[in-house]
Design an enzyme around this catalytic site. Structure first.
Site, short mmCIF file in Angstrom:
data_model
loop_
_atom_site.label_atom_id
_atom_site.label_comp_id
_atom_site.label_asym_id
_atom_site.label_seq_id
_atom_site.Cartn_x
_atom_site.Cartn_y
_atom_site.Cartn_z
N TYR A 48 0.68 -1.04 0.08
CA TYR A 48 -0.02 0.09 -0.17
C TYR A 48 0.88 1.22 0.06
O TYR A 48 0.62 2.36 -0.90
CB TYR A 48 -0.85 0.04 1.30
CG TYR A 48 -1.94 1.29 1.21
CD1 TYR A 48 -3.16 0.88 0.48
CD2 TYR A 48 -1.50 2.74 1.71
CE1 TYR A 48 -4.18 1.97 0.39
CE2 TYR A 48 -2.45 3.61 1.53
CZ TYR A 48 -3.73 3.30 0.96
OH TYR A 48 -4.54 4.30 0.90
N ASP A 103 1.04 19.76 -20.55
CA ASP A 103 0.24 18.69 -20.89
C ASP A 103 1.24 17.90 -21.81
O ASP A 103 1.06 18.16 -22.85
CB ASP A 103 -1.29 18.77 -21.61
CG ASP A 103 -1.86 17.46 -21.78
OD1 ASP A 103 -1.08 16.45 -21.84
OD2 ASP A 103 -3.24 17.45 -21.75
N LYS A 111 -1.06 7.34 -23.30
CA LYS A 111 -0.90 7.59 -24.64
C LYS A 111 0.76 7.47 -24.88
O LYS A 111 1.21 6.25 -24.98
CB LYS A 111 -1.00 9.07 -25.05
CG LYS A 111 -2.49 9.39 -25.18
CD LYS A 111 -3.40 9.32 -24.02
CE LYS A 111 -4.60 9.90 -24.27
NZ LYS A 111 -5.50 9.80 -22.81
N PHE A 131 -20.16 14.14 -25.26
CA PHE A 131 -19.66 13.23 -26.55
C PHE A 131 -19.53 11.78 -25.98
O PHE A 131 -19.85 10.74 -26.84
CB PHE A 131 -18.39 13.56 -27.13
CG PHE A 131 -17.45 13.67 -26.26
CD1 PHE A 131 -17.20 14.83 -25.42
CD2 PHE A 131 -16.46 12.59 -25.89
CE1 PHE A 131 -15.99 14.91 -24.23
CE2 PHE A 131 -15.21 12.95 -24.94
CZ PHE A 131 -15.18 13.92 -24.37
N PHE A 170 -8.58 21.09 -24.43
CA PHE A 170 -8.93 19.60 -24.39
C PHE A 170 -10.28 19.22 -23.53
O PHE A 170 -10.59 19.92 -22.56
CB PHE A 170 -7.66 18.81 -24.14
CG PHE A 170 -8.07 17.32 -24.21
CD1 PHE A 170 -8.36 16.83 -25.65
CD2 PHE A 170 -8.29 16.45 -23.16
CE1 PHE A 170 -8.63 15.31 -25.79
CE2 PHE A 170 -8.70 15.17 -23.26
CZ PHE A 170 -9.00 14.60 -24.50
N THR A 171 -10.90 18.43 -23.94
CA THR A 171 -12.32 18.07 -23.17
C THR A 171 -11.98 18.01 -21.73
O THR A 171 -12.71 18.95 -21.04
CB THR A 171 -12.88 16.85 -23.86
OG1 THR A 171 -11.87 15.80 -23.69
CG2 THR A 171 -13.29 16.88 -25.27
N ARG A 212 -14.66 14.45 -33.39
CA ARG A 212 -14.25 15.77 -32.71
C ARG A 212 -14.66 17.02 -33.21
O ARG A 212 -14.02 17.51 -33.98
CB ARG A 212 -12.64 15.48 -32.64
CG ARG A 212 -11.83 14.15 -32.00
CD ARG A 212 -11.56 14.52 -30.57
NE ARG A 212 -12.75 14.39 -29.74
CZ ARG A 212 -12.78 13.99 -28.42
NH1 ARG A 212 -11.38 13.71 -27.91
NH2 ARG A 212 -13.70 13.97 -27.52
N1 F0G Z 1 -4.87 15.59 -22.03
C1 F0G Z 1 -4.69 15.02 -23.64
C2 F0G Z 1 -3.97 15.90 -24.55
C3 F0G Z 1 -5.54 13.88 -23.87
O1 F0G Z 1 -5.67 13.67 -25.24
C4 F0G Z 1 -6.18 13.09 -22.90
C5 F0G Z 1 -7.13 12.28 -23.22
C6 F0G Z 1 -6.36 13.80 -21.63
C7 F0G Z 1 -5.51 14.87 -21.56
C8 F0G Z 1 -6.79 12.84 -20.49
O2 F0G Z 1 -6.20 11.77 -20.22
O3 F0G Z 1 -7.71 9.91 -20.63
O4 F0G Z 1 -5.75 9.59 -19.26
O5 F0G Z 1 -7.62 10.89 -18.42
N2 F0G Z 1 -7.30 11.91 -24.45
C9 F0G Z 1 -8.03 10.64 -24.78
C10 F0G Z 1 -8.22 10.58 -26.37
C11 F0G Z 1 -9.31 10.26 -23.93
O6 F0G Z 1 -8.88 9.77 -26.90
O7 F0G Z 1 -7.87 11.73 -27.08
P1 F0G Z 1 -6.90 10.38 -19.65
#
Ligand code: F0G
Length: 459
Positions: free
Chosen positions: A75, A217, A260, A451, A127-128, A384
């Site tokens: 842990y 990021d 990624k 989405f 970014f979303t 997108r």
């Molecule tokens: N920043 C970027 C540029 C991303 O593309 C993503 C995730 C995140 C942050 C968030 O990271 O998913 O590990 O919580 N992108 C995915 C995509 C979901 O399909 O582009 P996460």
């Protein structure tokens, strides 16, 4: 015969395979209708080639799988935390590692630590999840990316660059209200477009003049660094690893989705230099993620991430990774299919406005095109565009972004050139019959990040 260019091939061979299922048109019609014409709601067993995302979909190496067996599931104080800390120090250079379950966990923590209600956060395109966490912490995101980023046809080599005049305007207009500049490398929503080293340097200088931090990021930083190596004056011949270090050195910290570039199936982290911020982040971590030596990850996951980071900055790996994306892009471009140019790092983005000019944006042309692609061949892509952009947090109006795109996202080390050919041919066939594709109407709209779970019907 002299060769125009010598081919490259992947720097790996395949040891394990996973069968995929071929479906009939009738099966796909049923599946996409059940999914409400949202590719996120398809079952993966009904998908032939899955280009939904490059997130968590990488094939891990034999070294990573071996590393999983070294999982120390204590842990507190897991050995794997220290391996990951070593990798973060060595490859990115930040002082403090705060592990999280994935990228958005890190976004939540840094937003809560740094943003106060009423703050303004400038960044190179939203970014979303990043923007939502900034908004949930009381901030307002302001886009300061260069105009070329919003133009699918512009072949600017660094469409991820920050417009320094726009940034300075925001910094001047909001004294004491800008906690940090939010810089992504690469910029996902612009089509996987890179920021140049020179531009980030200029952002750093400007931010420092105003006493503002820069938070990176770093999710696709190895891909960004490859583009710098290929395109930026004075960077040729330098290693991707060296450029990654340089980018990080210009910033005060980063959020990372290890799903990624770092080639893991789950994981992420926040990394910062400031002791005080690290302490506050570690304190919030125990509330939202877990103890500061595991965040939301199992020990074995931290080990896979640590090894994946070292593999991600290898020049041969990244050349083949982006080379495969460029192969698909070049095929579509040669056939006249409208795509975002230049081809980005993690996928080929179809320009749905140009592809389906007869469908108004209010009928979600990119969503419709993604559904049509699945119906044609079982290839799963992602919208997108307007659906992803959601609504303005203050007015409730739908955002209608200039970029209305379908992303063909390429998982790392997973598919072959033949899969790219099948995909390209399916897109081309749809393009030939594009007049037959109709728009969609939203029948269910979730409040947050709509989405992922929205449902539609054909107009
Ligand atoms: N920043 C970027 C540029 C991303 O593309 C993503 C995730 C995140 C942050 C968030 O990271 O998913 O590990 O919580 N992108 C995915 C995509 C979901 O399909 O582009 P996460």
């Amino acid at each position: 015969m002299p060769l125009e260019r010598r081919s490259w091939a992947e720097p790996f061979k395949i040891k394990v395979v996973e069968p995929v299922r071929l479906t009939t048109r009738e099966q796909r019609e049923r599946a996409i209708a059940e999914a409400g014409y949202n590719t996120f709601l398809l079952r993966s067993r009904d998908v032939y080639i899955d280009l939904l995302t490059d997130s968590g979909t990488s094939a891990m190496s034999d070294r990573q799988w071996a590393g999983m067996m070294l999982g120390d599931e204590a842990y507190a104080g897991s050995e794997n935390f220290y391996s990951l800390e070593d990798a973060v120090h060595r490859y990115y250079g930040y002082r403090h590692l705060i592990p999280t379950h994935q990228g958005r966990g890190a976004e939540n923590i840094i937003s809560r630590v740094l943003i106060k209600p009423g703050d303004v956060v400038p960044g190179n395109m939203y970014f979303t999840t990043t923007r939502l966490h900034q908004e949930m912490a009381g901030g307002r995101f302001v886009d300061v990316i260069i105009d070329e980023a919003h133009d699918p046809a512009s072949e600017h080599p660094f469409k991820g660059n920050v417009d320094l005049d726009k940034l300075e305007h925001v910094l001047k207009a909001n004294p004491g209200r800008v906690p940090y500049v939010s810089v992504a490398a690469t910029v996902n929503m612009a089509g996987g477009q890179p920021i140049s080293l020179a531009n980030l340097q200029a952002v750093r200088e400007l931010a420092t003049r105003y006493g503002v931090r820069v938070i990176l990021d770093a999710t696709r930083i190895a891909e960004n660094s490859w583009f710098i190596q290929q395109r930026e004056a004075g960077q040729q011949g330098r290693s991707v690893a060296a450029i990654v270090r340089d980018l990080c050195a210009l910033t005060d910290g980063c959020t990372m989705s290890a799903k990624k570039d770092p080639l893991a199936n789950i994981g992420g982290f926040l990394a910062v230099n400031d002791d005080e911020i690290a302490q506050q982040a570690q304190n919030l971590l125990v509330v939202f993620e877990g103890l500061h030596t595991y965040g939301g990850m199992a020990g074995r996951d931290m080990q896979a991430v640590a090894i994946g980071i070292s593999e991600s900055v290898d020049d041969h790996h990244i050349r083949a990774r982006i080379g495969q994306v460029e192969y698909l892009g070049a095929k579509l471009r040669n056939w006249g299919v409208p795509i975002v140019l230049p081809v980005g790092g993690h996928g080929v983005f179809l320009d749905a406005r140009a592809f389906l000019p007869h469908i108004p944006q209010s009928q979600y042309p990119a969503q419709a095109l993604a559904a049509a692609l699945y119906l044609d061949s079982g290839v799963r892509a992602m919208e997108r565009g307007a659906v992803s952009a959601g609504r303005d947090a203050a007015t409730g109006e739908e955002h209608m972004p200039r970029l209305e795109l379908v992303r063909l996202t390429i998982p790392r080390r997973v598919y072959t050139q033949a899969h790219m050919d099948v995909t390209a041919e399916s897109v081309y066939c749809l393009y030939e019959e594009r007049d037959r594709i109709r728009g969609l109407r939203m029948t269910y709209e979730p409040k947050l990040l709509r989405f992922f779970q929205a449902r539609f019907e054909w107009v």
